[in-house]
Structures are given as structure tokens and as C-alpha cells.
Design a protein around this motif. Structure first.
Motif, PDB file in Angstrom:
ATOM      1  N   LEU A  42       1.278  -9.828  63.745  1.00  0.00           N
ATOM      2  CA  LEU A  42       0.503  -9.726  62.509  1.00  0.00           C
ATOM      3  C   LEU A  42      -0.878 -10.328  62.708  1.00  0.00           C
ATOM      4  CD1 LEU A  42       3.181 -10.731  59.851  1.00  0.00           C
ATOM      5  CD2 LEU A  42       2.404  -8.447  60.471  1.00  0.00           C
ATOM      6  N   THR A  43      -1.881  -9.641  62.178  1.00  0.00           N
ATOM      7  CA  THR A  43      -3.256 -10.128  62.253  1.00  0.00           C
ATOM      8  C   THR A  43      -3.502 -11.100  61.103  1.00  0.00           C
ATOM      9  OG1 THR A  43      -4.116  -8.368  60.854  1.00  0.00           O
ATOM     10  CG2 THR A  43      -3.972  -7.907  63.216  1.00  0.00           C
ATOM     11  N   PRO A  44      -4.595 -11.842  61.142  1.00  0.00           N
ATOM     12  CA  PRO A  44      -4.916 -12.707  59.992  1.00  0.00           C
ATOM     13  C   PRO A  44      -5.063 -11.922  58.689  1.00  0.00           C
ATOM     14  CG  PRO A  44      -6.232 -13.336  61.891  1.00  0.00           C
ATOM     15  CD  PRO A  44      -5.490 -12.097  62.275  1.00  0.00           C
ATOM     16  N   ASP A  45      -5.580 -10.685  58.768  1.00  0.00           N
ATOM     17  CA  ASP A  45      -5.683  -9.861  57.568  1.00  0.00           C
ATOM     18  C   ASP A  45      -4.300  -9.494  57.036  1.00  0.00           C
ATOM     19  OD1 ASP A  45      -8.425  -9.915  57.489  1.00  0.00           O
ATOM     20  OD2 ASP A  45      -8.674  -8.013  58.563  1.00  0.00           O
ATOM     21  N   ASP A  46      -3.344  -9.237  57.935  1.00  0.00           N
ATOM     22  CA  ASP A  46      -1.976  -8.947  57.498  1.00  0.00           C
ATOM     23  C   ASP A  46      -1.355 -10.147  56.783  1.00  0.00           C
ATOM     24  OD1 ASP A  46      -2.054  -6.383  58.586  1.00  0.00           O
ATOM     25  OD2 ASP A  46      -1.251  -7.047  60.513  1.00  0.00           O
ATOM     26  N   HIS A  47      -1.576 -11.330  57.334  1.00  0.00           N
ATOM     27  CA  HIS A  47      -1.059 -12.549  56.681  1.00  0.00           C
ATOM     28  C   HIS A  47      -1.702 -12.733  55.309  1.00  0.00           C
ATOM     29  CE1 HIS A  47       1.451 -14.120  59.882  1.00  0.00           C
ATOM     30  NE2 HIS A  47       0.480 -13.873  60.749  1.00  0.00           N
ATOM     31  N   ALA A  88       0.202 -12.785  51.618  1.00  0.00           N
ATOM     32  CA  ALA A  88       0.058 -13.934  50.721  1.00  0.00           C
ATOM     33  C   ALA A  88      -0.589 -13.522  49.399  1.00  0.00           C
ATOM     34  CB  ALA A  88      -0.768 -15.027  51.398  1.00  0.00           C
ATOM     35  N   TYR A  89      -1.607 -12.658  49.453  1.00  0.00           N
ATOM     36  CA  TYR A  89      -2.293 -12.228  48.235  1.00  0.00           C
ATOM     37  C   TYR A  89      -1.356 -11.428  47.335  1.00  0.00           C
ATOM     38  CZ  TYR A  89      -5.997 -10.371  45.241  1.00  0.00           C
ATOM     39  OH  TYR A  89      -6.771 -10.053  44.166  1.00  0.00           O
ATOM     40  N   GLN A  90      -0.551 -10.559  47.932  1.00  0.00           N
ATOM     41  CA  GLN A  90       0.375  -9.755  47.143  1.00  0.00           C
ATOM     42  C   GLN A  90       1.428 -10.643  46.468  1.00  0.00           C
ATOM     43  OE1 GLN A  90       2.115  -6.554  49.383  1.00  0.00           O
ATOM     44  NE2 GLN A  90       2.191  -5.276  47.560  1.00  0.00           N
ATOM     45  N   LEU A  91       1.944 -11.631  47.179  1.00  0.00           N
ATOM     46  CA  LEU A  91       2.916 -12.553  46.576  1.00  0.00           C
ATOM     47  C   LEU A  91       2.280 -13.380  45.458  1.00  0.00           C
ATOM     48  CD1 LEU A  91       4.864 -13.746  49.732  1.00  0.00           C
ATOM     49  CD2 LEU A  91       5.693 -12.270  47.888  1.00  0.00           C
ATOM     50  N   GLU A  92       1.026 -13.800  45.673  1.00  0.00           N
ATOM     51  CA  GLU A  92       0.316 -14.567  44.639  1.00  0.00           C
ATOM     52  C   GLU A  92       0.100 -13.732  43.379  1.00  0.00           C
ATOM     53  OE1 GLU A  92      -4.125 -16.454  43.932  1.00  0.00           O
ATOM     54  OE2 GLU A  92      -3.521 -15.803  45.928  1.00  0.00           O
ATOM     55  N   GLN A  93      -0.313 -12.478  43.546  1.00  0.00           N
ATOM     56  CA  GLN A  93      -0.531 -11.610  42.387  1.00  0.00           C
ATOM     57  C   GLN A  93       0.777 -11.330  41.664  1.00  0.00           C
ATOM     58  OE1 GLN A  93      -3.546 -10.707  41.188  1.00  0.00           O
ATOM     59  NE2 GLN A  93      -4.255 -12.084  42.782  1.00  0.00           N
ATOM     60  N   ARG A 109     -15.900  -5.642  53.878  1.00  0.00           N
ATOM     61  CA  ARG A 109     -14.901  -6.360  54.666  1.00  0.00           C
ATOM     62  C   ARG A 109     -13.665  -6.577  53.807  1.00  0.00           C
ATOM     63  NH1 ARG A 109     -15.219 -11.194  52.312  1.00  0.00           N
ATOM     64  NH2 ARG A 109     -17.207 -11.832  51.500  1.00  0.00           N
ATOM     65  N   VAL A 110     -12.556  -6.796  54.457  1.00  0.00           N
ATOM     66  CA  VAL A 110     -11.315  -7.092  53.750  1.00  0.00           C
ATOM     67  C   VAL A 110     -11.500  -8.404  52.994  1.00  0.00           C
ATOM     68  CG1 VAL A 110      -8.869  -7.624  54.074  1.00  0.00           C
ATOM     69  CG2 VAL A 110      -9.950  -5.865  55.452  1.00  0.00           C
ATOM     70  N   ARG A 111     -10.931  -8.506  51.804  1.00  0.00           N
ATOM     71  CA  ARG A 111     -10.974  -9.669  50.904  1.00  0.00           C
ATOM     72  C   ARG A 111     -12.207  -9.695  50.004  1.00  0.00           C
ATOM     73  NH1 ARG A 111      -9.729 -13.860  55.664  1.00  0.00           N
ATOM     74  NH2 ARG A 111      -7.774 -12.933  56.288  1.00  0.00           N
ATOM     75  N   GLN A 112     -13.147  -8.765  50.163  1.00  0.00           N
ATOM     76  CA  GLN A 112     -14.350  -8.744  49.329  1.00  0.00           C
ATOM     77  C   GLN A 112     -14.006  -8.226  47.938  1.00  0.00           C
ATOM     78  OE1 GLN A 112     -17.713  -9.562  49.753  1.00  0.00           O
ATOM     79  NE2 GLN A 112     -17.833  -9.011  47.596  1.00  0.00           N
ATOM     80  N   ARG A 113     -14.420  -8.938  46.892  1.00  0.00           N
ATOM     81  CA  ARG A 113     -14.221  -8.480  45.518  1.00  0.00           C
ATOM     82  C   ARG A 113     -15.193  -7.340  45.242  1.00  0.00           C
ATOM     83  NH1 ARG A 113     -10.389  -9.729  42.540  1.00  0.00           N
ATOM     84  NH2 ARG A 113     -11.582  -9.344  40.690  1.00  0.00           N
ATOM     85  N   VAL A 114     -14.690  -6.266  44.624  1.00  0.00           N
ATOM     86  CA  VAL A 114     -15.505  -5.090  44.341  1.00  0.00           C
ATOM     87  C   VAL A 114     -15.195  -4.554  42.947  1.00  0.00           C
ATOM     88  CG1 VAL A 114     -15.784  -4.366  46.746  1.00  0.00           C
ATOM     89  CG2 VAL A 114     -13.828  -3.549  45.443  1.00  0.00           C
ATOM     90  N   GLY A 122     -11.277  -5.362  41.796  1.00  0.00           N
ATOM     91  CA  GLY A 122     -10.204  -5.654  42.734  1.00  0.00           C
ATOM     92  C   GLY A 122     -10.774  -6.202  44.021  1.00  0.00           C
ATOM     93  N   VAL A 123      -9.943  -6.192  45.062  1.00  0.00           N
ATOM     94  CA  VAL A 123     -10.375  -6.650  46.381  1.00  0.00           C
ATOM     95  C   VAL A 123     -10.166  -5.526  47.378  1.00  0.00           C
ATOM     96  CG1 VAL A 123      -9.909  -9.093  45.980  1.00  0.00           C
ATOM     97  CG2 VAL A 123      -8.124  -7.657  46.909  1.00  0.00           C
ATOM     98  N   ILE A 124     -11.003  -5.516  48.412  1.00  0.00           N
ATOM     99  CA  ILE A 124     -10.814  -4.531  49.475  1.00  0.00           C
ATOM    100  C   ILE A 124      -9.566  -4.941  50.236  1.00  0.00           C
ATOM    101  CG2 ILE A 124     -11.750  -3.590  51.606  1.00  0.00           C
ATOM    102  CD1 ILE A 124     -14.484  -3.721  50.386  1.00  0.00           C
ATOM    103  N   TRP A 125      -8.614  -4.047  50.262  1.00  0.00           N
ATOM    104  CA  TRP A 125      -7.300  -4.311  50.829  1.00  0.00           C
ATOM    105  C   TRP A 125      -7.257  -3.937  52.307  1.00  0.00           C
ATOM    106  CZ3 TRP A 125      -3.535  -7.144  49.193  1.00  0.00           C
ATOM    107  CH2 TRP A 125      -2.233  -6.942  49.621  1.00  0.00           C
ATOM    108  N   ARG A 126      -7.828  -2.786  52.637  1.00  0.00           N
ATOM    109  CA  ARG A 126      -7.788  -2.311  54.008  1.00  0.00           C
ATOM    110  C   ARG A 126      -8.946  -1.337  54.208  1.00  0.00           C
ATOM    111  NH1 ARG A 126      -3.563  -2.167  57.596  1.00  0.00           N
ATOM    112  NH2 ARG A 126      -2.063  -2.729  55.979  1.00  0.00           N
ATOM    113  N   LEU A 127      -9.568  -1.397  55.373  1.00  0.00           N
ATOM    114  CA  LEU A 127     -10.631  -0.457  55.711  1.00  0.00           C
ATOM    115  C   LEU A 127     -10.030   0.724  56.449  1.00  0.00           C
ATOM    116  CD1 LEU A 127     -13.330  -2.962  57.010  1.00  0.00           C
ATOM    117  CD2 LEU A 127     -13.159  -1.941  54.750  1.00  0.00           C
ATOM    118  N   CYS A 128     -10.597   1.884  56.253  1.00  0.00           N
ATOM    119  CA  CYS A 128     -10.133   3.084  56.952  1.00  0.00           C
ATOM    120  C   CYS A 128     -11.053   3.337  58.134  1.00  0.00           C
ATOM    121  CB  CYS A 128     -10.161   4.288  56.015  1.00  0.00           C
ATOM    122  SG  CYS A 128      -9.049   4.137  54.619  1.00  0.00           S
ATOM    123  N   ASN A 129     -10.560   4.105  59.084  1.00  0.00           N
ATOM    124  CA  ASN A 129     -11.403   4.486  60.213  1.00  0.00           C
ATOM    125  C   ASN A 129     -11.112   5.935  60.573  1.00  0.00           C
ATOM    126  OD1 ASN A 129      -8.918   4.321  61.451  1.00  0.00           O
ATOM    127  ND2 ASN A 129      -9.363   2.399  62.486  1.00  0.00           N
TER     128      ASN A 129
END
Length: 178
Positions: A14-19, A23-28, A109-114, A137-144
Motif C-alpha cells: 500500500l502506498t501512503p495515498d492508499d493508507h 483512514a479518510y473513508q473510515l473517518e467520514q 494532487r490527492v487530498r486537495q479540497r475542491v 470534496g477531496v481529490i480521491w484519485r488521479l487518473c492517467n
């Protein structure tokens, strides 16, 4: 049978973004749940949810009626059924996509409020991304790759929403919240 007898592939680390996502989903989820009430007669346990603030009032564009759409596309067999907008081309060129991504490079970037500020026109007014105008909300995942000009946004709950809303949104339709 080689697939059946093959060793399972190891799970990727798991990457830091995955962690952070976990955590963010459990908090929400913990913020939404107010409590639970067990039934005295061995019935189902009832979960009580916190009511969220109502959605922001946003002026939505007028929707084209079905009859008007059918009249508009009657003579053109290659026409799209969605409404056309002069200020928003439906398909962007590679150069336009690159310019949008370059303009968003400082904050995308991931975690940015938008906040969602624009959306493509919808074929059916009851569905579509225009329903999320004004939502934050927050940017959850970037696409490529093919969808490099899109990202996933984890929307803040509004009203009586109980489930998480994660929607794919074009980068040109969101703005950062400082």
C-alpha cells in the motif's frame, strides 16, 4: 489448469495515498454514524445517522426538453443527443487537455479540497454530473492514460446521504478550495 495450480500473486504494497484513503473513508463513516440501537426482542439493530448540512444552492442551466432535442437532431443522423454548449466544447484536443493539466499542476494532487463548478450538459435531467454542481470534496484519485484530464472526487455528504459518493470529474470542472 495452470491458472488453478499457480501460486497467487502477492498483494502490492500500500502506498501512503492508499493508507490516507482508507483512514479518510473510515473517518467520514464515523462522522456519519450517530449511534446504534439494539432491539430488545432480538430484532435488527437500528443505526442512526447524523443529518448533514443541505447542499449549496446553485443555479443550474435550463434543461432542453425531449421534444426540443428530437427536433434539433432530426435532420442530422450523426448528431449527439446531448445539448451543445458554445462555451464548453464536448471533446478537447490533446493540446487543450495538456493546457488544462499544466494550469492545474500547482494544486492537482490527492487530498486537495475542491469544489465542482461546471459540468457537461445531461441528456436526462434526473441523472448526470450536473447534479453535483456546487458540491465540495477531496481529490480521491488521479487518473492517467486516456482519462488523464479526469480525477475521482470523494464528495462531502449533504442532507440525509448515508453512503460515500466518489465521482469521476473532469479537471476543467473543479476548482481548488484554499
Amino acid at each position: 489448469m495452470a491458472i488453478v495450480y499457480a501460486e497467487p500473486t502477492p498483494a502490492r504494497a500500500l502506498t501512503p495515498d492508499d493508507h490516507w484513503r482508507r483512514a479518510y473513508q473510515l473517518e467520514q463513516q464515523s462522522k456519519r454514524v450517530l449511534g446504534s440501537q439494539a432491539d430488545l426482542f432480538s430484532g435488527r439493530t437500528i443505526t442512526h445517522y447524523r443529518r448533514n448540512r443541505p447542499a449549496a444552492e446553485v443555479e443550474t442551466p435550463a434543461m432542453e426538453t425531449i421534444e426540443a432535442k428530437l427536433d434539433r437532431i432530426a435532420d442530422d443522423p450523426l448528431a449527439t443527443f446531448g445539448p451543445e454548449r458554445a462555451d464548453r466544447p464536448a471533446y478537447l484536443s490533446r493540446d487543450d487537455k495538456a493546457a488544462i493539466l499544466q494550469g492545474a499542476a500547482n494544486w492537482l494532487r490527492v487530498r486537495q479540497r475542491v469544489r465542482i463548478v461546471d459540468a457537461p450538459g445531461a441528456v436526462d435531467p434526473a441523472y448526470g454530473p450536473h447534479l453535483f454542481l456546487g458540491r465540495e470534496g477531496v481529490i480521491w484519485r488521479l487518473c492517467n492514460g486516456t482519462f488523464a484530464d479526469h480525477c475521482y472526487v470523494f464528495l462531502d455528504p449533504v442532507g440525509a446521504e448515508r453512503t460515500a459518493k466518489i465521482r469521476m470529474v473532469e479537471v476543467r470542472d473543479i476548482e481548488p478550495i484554499p
